[in-house]
Design a protein around this motif. Structure first.
Motif, short mmCIF file in Angstrom:
data_model
loop_
_atom_site.label_atom_id
_atom_site.label_comp_id
_atom_site.label_asym_id
_atom_site.label_seq_id
_atom_site.Cartn_x
_atom_site.Cartn_y
_atom_site.Cartn_z
N ALA A 141 0.83 -1.21 0.00
CA ALA A 141 0.00 0.00 0.00
C ALA A 141 0.87 1.26 0.00
CB ALA A 141 -0.95 -0.01 1.19
N ASP A 142 1.96 1.24 0.77
CA ASP A 142 2.87 2.39 0.80
C ASP A 142 3.39 2.71 -0.60
OD1 ASP A 142 2.64 2.50 3.58
OD2 ASP A 142 4.61 1.59 3.95
N HIS A 143 3.80 1.68 -1.32
CA HIS A 143 4.37 1.90 -2.65
C HIS A 143 3.36 2.55 -3.60
CE1 HIS A 143 6.67 1.36 -6.30
NE2 HIS A 143 5.55 0.94 -6.85
N TYR A 144 2.17 2.00 -3.64
CA TYR A 144 1.17 2.55 -4.56
C TYR A 144 0.74 3.95 -4.15
CZ TYR A 144 0.80 -2.01 -6.80
OH TYR A 144 1.06 -3.17 -7.48
N GLU A 145 0.69 4.21 -2.85
CA GLU A 145 0.37 5.56 -2.39
C GLU A 145 1.44 6.55 -2.86
OE1 GLU A 145 -1.20 7.65 1.68
OE2 GLU A 145 0.45 6.22 1.88
N LYS A 146 2.72 6.16 -2.75
CA LYS A 146 3.81 7.02 -3.23
C LYS A 146 3.72 7.25 -4.73
CE LYS A 146 7.00 5.69 0.38
NZ LYS A 146 8.07 4.77 0.75
N ALA A 147 3.15 6.27 -5.45
CA ALA A 147 2.99 6.41 -6.90
C ALA A 147 1.76 7.25 -7.26
CB ALA A 147 2.88 5.03 -7.54
N GLY A 148 1.01 7.71 -6.24
CA GLY A 148 -0.10 8.62 -6.50
C GLY A 148 -1.49 8.02 -6.41
N LEU A 149 -1.60 6.73 -6.06
CA LEU A 149 -2.92 6.12 -5.96
C LEU A 149 -3.50 6.35 -4.57
CD1 LEU A 149 -2.49 2.64 -7.66
CD2 LEU A 149 -3.50 4.69 -8.61
N PRO A 150 -4.82 6.50 -4.48
CA PRO A 150 -5.44 6.50 -3.15
C PRO A 150 -5.11 5.19 -2.44
CG PRO A 150 -6.98 7.33 -4.78
CD PRO A 150 -5.79 6.77 -5.54
N ARG A 151 -4.77 5.29 -1.19
CA ARG A 151 -4.35 4.11 -0.43
C ARG A 151 -5.43 3.02 -0.40
NH1 ARG A 151 0.03 3.39 2.70
NH2 ARG A 151 -0.10 1.74 4.26
N PHE A 152 -6.69 3.43 -0.35
CA PHE A 152 -7.76 2.43 -0.25
C PHE A 152 -7.98 1.67 -1.55
CE2 PHE A 152 -10.12 6.05 -1.84
CZ PHE A 152 -11.10 5.50 -2.66
N TYR A 153 -7.32 2.06 -2.63
CA TYR A 153 -7.37 1.28 -3.86
C TYR A 153 -6.68 -0.07 -3.69
CZ TYR A 153 -8.76 5.06 -7.16
OH TYR A 153 -9.41 6.04 -7.86
N VAL A 154 -5.74 -0.15 -2.76
CA VAL A 154 -4.86 -1.32 -2.63
C VAL A 154 -5.52 -2.37 -1.74
CG1 VAL A 154 -2.56 -2.11 -2.01
CG2 VAL A 154 -2.89 0.24 -2.84
N VAL A 155 -5.72 -3.56 -2.31
CA VAL A 155 -6.31 -4.68 -1.57
C VAL A 155 -5.32 -5.84 -1.65
CG1 VAL A 155 -8.21 -6.35 -1.47
CG2 VAL A 155 -8.67 -3.95 -2.08
N THR A 156 -5.01 -6.44 -0.48
CA THR A 156 -4.12 -7.60 -0.42
C THR A 156 -4.85 -8.73 0.29
OG1 THR A 156 -2.22 -6.11 -0.27
CG2 THR A 156 -1.84 -8.43 0.28
N LEU A 157 -4.95 -9.87 -0.37
CA LEU A 157 -5.62 -11.04 0.19
C LEU A 157 -4.60 -12.17 0.36
CD1 LEU A 157 -8.67 -11.13 -2.26
CD2 LEU A 157 -8.61 -10.11 0.02
N PHE A 158 -4.60 -12.78 1.52
CA PHE A 158 -3.75 -13.94 1.77
C PHE A 158 -4.65 -15.17 1.81
CE2 PHE A 158 -1.29 -10.41 3.23
CZ PHE A 158 0.00 -10.73 2.88
N GLN A 159 -4.34 -16.14 0.96
CA GLN A 159 -5.16 -17.34 0.87
C GLN A 159 -4.29 -18.57 1.11
OE1 GLN A 159 -7.84 -17.27 -2.48
NE2 GLN A 159 -8.90 -15.66 -1.39
N GLU A 160 -4.51 -19.17 2.27
CA GLU A 160 -3.76 -20.37 2.61
C GLU A 160 -4.27 -21.53 1.76
OE1 GLU A 160 -2.16 -20.88 6.81
OE2 GLU A 160 -3.81 -22.31 6.71
N THR A 161 -3.32 -22.27 1.18
CA THR A 161 -3.66 -23.40 0.32
C THR A 161 -2.88 -24.62 0.80
OG1 THR A 161 -3.94 -21.87 -1.54
CG2 THR A 161 -3.70 -24.21 -2.07
N ARG A 162 -3.59 -25.67 1.12
CA ARG A 162 -2.95 -26.90 1.62
C ARG A 162 -1.99 -27.46 0.58
NH1 ARG A 162 -7.39 -31.01 2.81
NH2 ARG A 162 -7.62 -30.64 0.60
N PRO A 163 -0.87 -28.07 1.04
CA PRO A 163 0.08 -28.64 0.08
C PRO A 163 -0.58 -29.63 -0.89
CG PRO A 163 1.03 -28.64 2.27
CD PRO A 163 -0.42 -28.21 2.41
N GLU A 164 -1.58 -30.37 -0.42
CA GLU A 164 -2.24 -31.32 -1.32
C GLU A 164 -3.16 -30.62 -2.33
OE1 GLU A 164 -4.21 -31.62 2.80
OE2 GLU A 164 -2.19 -31.43 2.02
N ASP A 165 -3.28 -29.28 -2.21
CA ASP A 165 -4.04 -28.49 -3.19
C ASP A 165 -3.14 -27.51 -3.94
OD1 ASP A 165 -6.50 -29.62 -2.46
OD2 ASP A 165 -6.76 -28.18 -0.82
N PHE A 166 -1.84 -27.56 -3.71
CA PHE A 166 -0.87 -26.63 -4.31
C PHE A 166 0.15 -27.47 -5.08
CE2 PHE A 166 2.20 -23.49 -5.01
CZ PHE A 166 1.93 -22.28 -4.38
#
Length: 141
Positions: free
Chosen positions: A26-51
């Motif tokens: 989010a810091d990087h994109y904000e420095k590049a001029g984007l509104p901070r709330f534009y930035v969405v980060t999702l973490f999705q855990e995936t089991r090894p038997e599904d990866f």
């Protein structure tokens, strides 16, 4: 909007790692001029038997998909700089993991197919976008 989706095997990222990486992104994109709330980060855990990598389950894996909508690169040099920036940003979170398979890619999606809270975002660099950035929220313009 940059949307980062981080698929990873269980326990790979601590809560502090997730917060740190998401904040750095989010810091990087904000420095590049984007509104901070534009930035969405999702973490999705995936089991090894599904990866799977190469048809085999990955005991340690991270796969990051990034959608860029608000801004697009005009040339290959810009795309290469972005790829190097992403690599430098994620490497500290990936170093020291034996047997890790990791990769990322970036898609540039049409901004015409994007809304936030039912509003079409203002043009990049416009006064309306600057107001969104100052308010850190989507508001009618």
């Amino acid at each position: 909007m940059p949307l980062w989706t981080v698929h990873h095997t269980p326990g790979f990222f601590s809560d502090d790692d997730k917060r740190g990486l998401a904040s750095s992104v989010a810091d990087h994109y904000e420095k590049a001029g984007l509104p901070r709330f534009y930035v969405v980060t999702l973490f999705q855990e995936t089991r090894p038997e599904d990866f799977y990598v190469g048809g085999e389950p990955a005991s340690a894996g991270v796969r990051i998909t990034i959608d860029h909508i608000a801004r697009h690169h005009r040339d290959g040099d810009g795309r290469r700089r972005t790829a190097q920036w992403i690599r430098r940003m994620v490497e500290p979170y990936l170093e020291g993991h034996a047997g890790l398979h990791w990769e990322f890619h970036v898609d540039e999606t049409s901004e015409e197919m994007w809304m936030i809270n039912g509003l079409v975002p203002p043009p990049g660099g416009s006064d309306a976008e600057r107001r969104w950035a100052e308010r850190n929220a989507a508001t009618p313009y």
